[in-house]
Enzyme design. Structure first.
Site: not given
Ligand code: UN1
Length: 498
Positions: A173, A226, A231, A248, A282, A382
Site C-alpha cells: 500500500k 512513516g 507506527g 522505521e 527520516c 520532527e
C-alpha cells in the site's frame, strides 16, 4: 486525459468499486492521475490472491526468484528517467534526487537478487554421532508493505526486494500522496514476470486499507515506514497476531560540528542534509550542534548559503530545492515556524512560504534556519521540512548530550578531524547510523538501515543482509542418520569412547 488507475492483484489491474482520489504535483497543483480507495472486499480479494500464490512462490528456488528481481532491476534501469520524473512530479524532490530515488530501488533489487544465491543458514555440530543439525530461513507468508511518500520508489524497493527474495508475496500500500510512483513501480514488477498473486498493490486510506492489511489473518509480517503514532498503532495491531513487524519511524538527526571541523566540507554536508528532499527524509539533518568556538562563523556561513539556495520547480535542473509534498505538509512546517518564533527562537533566515507568480500554485517554503536551545520544541520534534535548528555546545560531551537528548535515534553525524571525537562518537551517539565527516542522509543499500529509541524496534533492520530478518523465521532441522533412537542430553555418558 488524466489516467484512472485500478488495483493490482492476481497479475493484473482491476477496476475498483471504491471512491476515487487524485494525486497531484505539489509544485504546480496539476492532477497527475486518480486512484481508488479499495473497498474491504477488494482488500480481501488482493490478500486472497497473495495467499494463493504463496506455496508456489516459496517453492520457487531462491536463485530463480533472484532472476526475476534482476529482471525488474533491468527494467527500472531502462525506465530510470521516466520513473525519476514521476517521482519528482508527484512528490516534489529535485530531479537529480528523483533519479536517485529510482537508483536506490535498482541497487537494492540487484543486491537482493544476489541474496537468492546466498541466504545462508548454519550447520551446527550435534552432541550425538551420526546426526546433523542445520538452520534454514523460511518465508513467513504474504506480507504487508506500507510505504511513505518521501522515497516513493526506493522504500517500496527496499521492502519488496527483501520480501520477494525471501519467498513472501507482497501486499503493497503506497502513500496516498504517491500512488502513481507505486503504480509505475508495480508495472516494472509485472513486466519482469512475477507470477500472478505474488505482487498486489492496494490504494486507499491508512485507516481502512492500511489497517485492513495489518489486521488480516493471512498477512504474516508488516513493514511500515512513516510517523511514530501510526507506527505504534501498527505495532499494537501486529502484536495481537504475533507477527513480525518492521518499523522505521521518525528522526531528529543531528550533525555535530567540532571546532576543528573543515568548515567548507561541513557546510556542503549541512546544505545537503538539511535541505535535500526539502528536509523530508527520516534521516534529514534537522539539528546542527556547533562547538561554541566556531559557532559564530558557522552560523554566518550557514545563513549565507541557505539564503542562496534556489527554490522552485524541481523538474528544473538548476533548482536546489522543490516544494514540500502536500498542503498538510506545508501547514505543519509553517506551524513549526510559528512555534519557533513564539518560543523565542531566533529566526536566522527564511521562515516564509514563497508567494507570487508560479509560486502560488506550489507548496514552496524558504530554507529556514533557527537558533534554538535543547529545551525548545524545534530542538526536539520532527518537523519533516526545510527547517534546521542550530544549537550551541560547550565541548564534545555537551554536544553528544544534546544529540542524545531527543526521543528519536535514527541517524547522526560528526564533523571533526580529531580521531578522539570521531571514534568516541561512534560509540556515544544513540542512533542506528553514525556518519563521520558526511551528513546524516545518504544511506547505502548494502548496509543495515534503522534506528533505536522511538525510531523503531531494534530487532529488524531494512536493507543489507539484515533485510531478510523482517520476512523470514529460522527453522532448525535435526537429521538423525544413526538408525536408532538417540536421546539428546540423556545419551551423553554412552558417547565416551564411542
Ligand atoms: C528515509 O528518509 O526514510 O539515507 C529513507 C537516506 C536514504 C534513505 C532515507 N538513502 O537518505
Amino acid at each position: 486525459m488524466v489516467q484512472e488507475y485500478g488495483l493490482f492483484f492476481n497479475g493484473k489491474w482491476h477496476k475498483s468499486e471504491g471512491k476515487r482520489f487524485d494525486t497531484r504535483n505539489p509544485a504546480t497543483g496539476e492532477v497527475l492521475a486518480t486512484f481508488p480507495m479499495a473497498t474491504p472486499a477488494e482488500v480481501a480479494a488482493g490478500i486472497k490472491a497473495a495467499k494463493g500464490s504463496f506455496e508456489k512462490w516459496r517453492k520457487t528456488p531462491a536463485p530463480r526468484r533472484g532472476e526475476l528481481l534482476l529482471e525488474a532491476a533491468r527494467i527500472m534501469k531502462q525506465k530510470k528517467e521516466e520513473l525519476g520524473r514521476v517521482v519528482t512530479s508527484e512528490m516534489g524532490k529535485v530531479i537529480a534526487e528523483g533519479r536517485g530515488d529510482v537508483q536506490e530501488a535498482i541497487d537494492f533489487y540487484t543486491y537482493a537478487a544476489g541474496e537468492g544465491r546466498r541466504m545462508f543458514g548454519e550447520t551446527v555440530p550435534s552432541e550425538l554421532p551420526n546426526k546433523m543439525c542445520l538452520t534454514v530461513r523460511m518465508p513467513v507468508g504474504p506480507v504487508g508493505l506500507i510505504t511513505p511518500w518521501n522515497f516513493p520508489v526506493a522504500i517500496p524497493g527496499w521492502k519488496s526486494g527483501a520480501a520477494l527474495i525471501a519467498g513472501c508475496p507482497i501486499v503493497f500500500k503506497p502513500s496516498s500522496l504517491t500512488p502513481l510512483c507505486g503504480a509505475k513501480f508495480v508495472d516494472c514488477l509485472d513486466e519482469a514476470g512475477f507470477p500472478p498473486g505474488v505482487v498486489t498493490m492496494l490504494t486507499g486510506s491508512g485507516s481502512n486499507v492500511g489497517d485492513g492489511i495489518v489486521a488480516h489473518p493471512d498477512i504474516r509480517a508488516v513493514s511500515f515506514t512513516g510517523g511514530v503514532d501510526t507506527g505504534k498503532h501498527v505495532y499494537e495491531s501486529a502484536a495481537k497476531k504475533m507477527i513480525k513487524v518492521g518499523l522505521e519511524l521518525g528522526g531528529k538527526n543531528a550533525i555535530i560540528a567540532m571546532d576543528d571541523a573543515n568548515l567548507d566540507l561541513l557546510m556542503d554536508g549541512v546544505m545537503f542534509g538539511a535541505f535535500g528532499t526539502a528536509g523530508q527524509r527520516c534521516t534529514a539533518t534537522s539539528r546542527l550542534i556547533v562547538h561554541e568556538r566556531v559557532y559564530d562563523s558557522v552560523v554566518g556561513e550557514l545563513v549565507e548559503r541557505a539564503a542562496k539556495l534556489k527554490v522552485g520547480n524541481p523538474l528544473d535542473e538548476k533548482v536546489d530545492m522543490g516544494p514540500v509534498a502536500s498542503a498538510d505538509q506545508e501547514k505543519k512546517v509553517l506551524e513549526y515556524i510559528e512555534i519557533g518564533k513564539k518560543e523565542g527562537d531566533k529566526l536566522l533566515t527564511g521562515g516564509n512560504k514563497l508567494r507570487g507568480g508560479v509560486y502560488d500554485r506550489g507548496f514552496l517554503i524558504q530554507p529556514t534556519v533557527f537558533a534554538t536551545d535543547r529545551k525548545k520544541r524545534l530542538a526536539n520534534e520532527e518537523i519533516f521540512g526545510p527547517v534546521l535548528s542550530v544549537l550551541k555546545a560547550k565541548d564534545y560531551e555537551d554536544a553528544v548530550a544534546i544529540a542524545n537528548s531527543v526521543k528519536y535515534g535514527l541517524s547522526s553525524s560528526i564533523y571533526t578531524n580529531d580521531l578522539r571525537w570521531a571514534f568516541r562518537s561512534m560509540q556515544d551517539l544513540e542512533a542506528g547510523i553514525t556518519y563521520v565527516n558526511a551528513p546524516t542522509i545518504g544511506a547505502e543499500v548494502q548496509l543495515p538501515f534503522g534506528g533505536t529509541k522511538e525510531t523503531g524496534p531494534t530487532d529488524t533492520r531494512e536493507a543489507g543482509t539484515t533485510a531478510l530478518e523482517e520476512f523470514t523465521y529460522w527453522k532448525t532441522i535435526y537429521v538423525d542418520y544413526s538408525g536408532r533412537l538417540q536421546k539428546a542430553q540423556i545419551d551423553t555418558a554412552k558417547l565416551v569412547g564411542g
